[in-house]
Motif scaffolding. Structure first.
Motif, PDB file in Angstrom:
ATOM      1  N   TRP A 193      47.462  53.024 -28.416  1.00  9.72           N
ATOM      2  CA  TRP A 193      46.803  54.306 -28.682  1.00  9.72           C
ATOM      3  C   TRP A 193      47.118  55.153 -27.322  1.00  9.72           C
ATOM      4  CZ3 TRP A 193      46.300  56.479 -33.115  1.00  9.72           C
ATOM      5  CH2 TRP A 193      46.120  56.092 -34.180  1.00  9.72           C
ATOM      6  N   PRO A 201      44.129  58.327 -36.887  1.00  7.91           N
ATOM      7  CA  PRO A 201      43.537  57.199 -36.960  1.00  7.91           C
ATOM      8  C   PRO A 201      43.289  56.845 -38.429  1.00  7.91           C
ATOM      9  CG  PRO A 201      41.774  58.307 -36.016  1.00  7.91           C
ATOM     10  CD  PRO A 201      42.991  59.249 -36.328  1.00  7.91           C
ATOM     11  N   ASN A 251      36.903  47.694 -37.153  1.00 12.21           N
ATOM     12  CA  ASN A 251      37.386  46.434 -37.243  1.00 12.21           C
ATOM     13  C   ASN A 251      36.366  45.437 -37.019  1.00 12.21           C
ATOM     14  OD1 ASN A 251      38.684  43.785 -36.760  1.00 12.21           O
ATOM     15  ND2 ASN A 251      40.198  44.619 -35.120  1.00 12.21           N
ATOM     16  N   GLU A 282      41.720  51.158 -38.443  1.00 12.10           N
ATOM     17  CA  GLU A 282      41.898  51.096 -36.941  1.00 12.10           C
ATOM     18  C   GLU A 282      40.551  51.264 -36.359  1.00 12.10           C
ATOM     19  OE1 GLU A 282      46.459  52.440 -37.068  1.00 12.10           O
ATOM     20  OE2 GLU A 282      44.965  54.038 -36.975  1.00 12.10           O
ATOM     21  N   SER A 297      45.284  44.878 -39.138  1.00  4.19           N
ATOM     22  CA  SER A 297      44.869  46.404 -39.381  1.00  4.19           C
ATOM     23  C   SER A 297      45.975  47.529 -39.612  1.00  4.19           C
ATOM     24  CB  SER A 297      44.037  46.631 -37.922  1.00  4.19           C
ATOM     25  OG  SER A 297      45.162  46.791 -37.184  1.00  4.19           O
ATOM     26  N   LEU A 298      47.226  46.722 -39.275  1.00  3.27           N
ATOM     27  CA  LEU A 298      48.289  47.916 -39.668  1.00  3.27           C
ATOM     28  C   LEU A 298      48.809  47.730 -41.207  1.00  3.27           C
ATOM     29  CD1 LEU A 298      49.886  48.203 -36.359  1.00  3.27           C
ATOM     30  CD2 LEU A 298      48.259  49.476 -37.165  1.00  3.27           C
TER      31      LEU A 298
END
Length: 340
Positions: A187, A133, A140, A137, A150-151
């Protein structure tokens, strides 16, 4: 060892995502004594953004150099409020960032992933079934719709319509409806679908700001509902996440004579799958302002952030931070440092 041996130098310029480099143009005009129209076009430069860089990257292909942050128009009718249309901030954006510490724009705030957000955590057990991770991630801040994705660290609000009431006894109500482009990582089954984007949203935010004798008080609470996905509307994943929702809130207070201040934030987001427990976080910040020099105030702050269920059920993240910002009022700038 092979990964590190093949690593290439990606450059020395890293742009602070707490205070990104932006440029643009804005203008206003009066239609009448009570009606004002305006517009803004704003671009952001993102060379090796601090929310993107990581210890494994071999090039800067994941960093967008220029990003359209706002292309917005609005009309304000005084007591009738303000109506905005275009690419711009959602009603809930910035809701967990309420603070009087003086560090939130440079070094330390609830969006802790602004510093080193792309960095990977290592695993003690290399045979574990989960991927490594990132800071993004795990931490947040749920800082409203349109917060940094977030990516890929992209400001993700797209077209929207927004209405803000006029301020009434310190209260202001806002609502917006539009599109956003947050990618989602599944996930629980280790499937990353880069084409999956949560598109349509509705959000509402209530803010308060007022001074009471020697105290300055600010607070806000917001909720967001995601109703439809345009790129994966027929997939099982889209059906499972069609009613995704989130809420978040923060409150801050400052004692103006002494410069002591504090802020608290928290929130919860319903995860995409029913088997994945809701993501939760809470954040606390304590600060003090000093007048050490004639250049401007020196702002100190410490904070603590805790998250739960970010990766899998019962996963937890904890982080402590320290930040200092030295204001340089004559040149409208600041020097800053932080440790997390």
């Amino acid at each position: 060892e092979q990964v590190w041996a093949d690593k290439q130098d990606t450059g020395v310029i890293v742009d602070n995502n707490y205070s990104p480099s932006k440029f643009g143009i804005t203008g206003t005009g009066n239609l009448s004594k009570c009606t004002v129209v305006g517009g803004v076009a704003e671009l952001q430069l993102m060379p090796n953004n601090t929310r993107l860089v990581n210890q494994l990257q071999t090039d800067s292909s994941s960093t967008r150099l220029v990003l359209a942050r706002q292309v917005d128009s609005w009309v304000s009718g005084g007591m009738w409020g303000k109506l905005s249309l275009g690419l711009g901030y959602a009603a809930s954006y910035g809701i967990t960032d309420i603070s009087y510490a003086g560090t939130n724009q440079t070094s330390l705030g609830s969006s802790v992933a602004n510093n080193a957000g792309g960095m990977f955590f290592g695993r003690k057990n290399l045979n574990a079934t989960i991927d490594d991770p990132t800071v993004n991630e795990v931490f947040n801040a749920l800082n409203g719709v349109g917060d940094i994705d977030s990516l890929n660290a992209v400001f993700s609000t797209k077209e929207r319509v927004r209405y803000d009431t006029a301020s009434w006894m310190g209260f202001k109500l806002s609502a917006s409806y539009g599109n956003t482009a947050n990618k989602y990582v599944l996930w629980s089954t280790q499937v990353t679908n880069p084409n999956y984007s949560r598109r349509t949203y509705t959000d509402v935010a209530l803010r308060y700001d007022a001074c009471w004798d020697d105290f300055h008080l600010g607070a806000g609470v917001a909720g967001a509902w995601f109703t439809r996905d345009h790129t994966a509307a027929t997939t099982t994943l889209a059906a499972a996440t069609r009613n995704e929702r989130a809420w978040s809130a923060s409150i801050a207070v400052e004692h103006k004579p002494t410069g002591f201040n504090a802020a608290v934030a928290g929130g919860q987001k319903r995860q995409g799958l029913a088997t994945h427990d809701d993501y939760e976080f809470w954040y606390i910040q304590l600060g003090k302002k000093f007048c050490f020099t004639s250049y401007g105030k020196t702002n100190f702050a410490i904070d603590y952030f805790q998250s739960k269920n970010a990766i899998v059920n019962d996963s937890k993240g904890k982080t402590f931070g320290f930040g200092v910002t030295q204001e340089l009022q004559k040149i409208n700038s600041a020097l800053y440092a932080s440790l997390r």
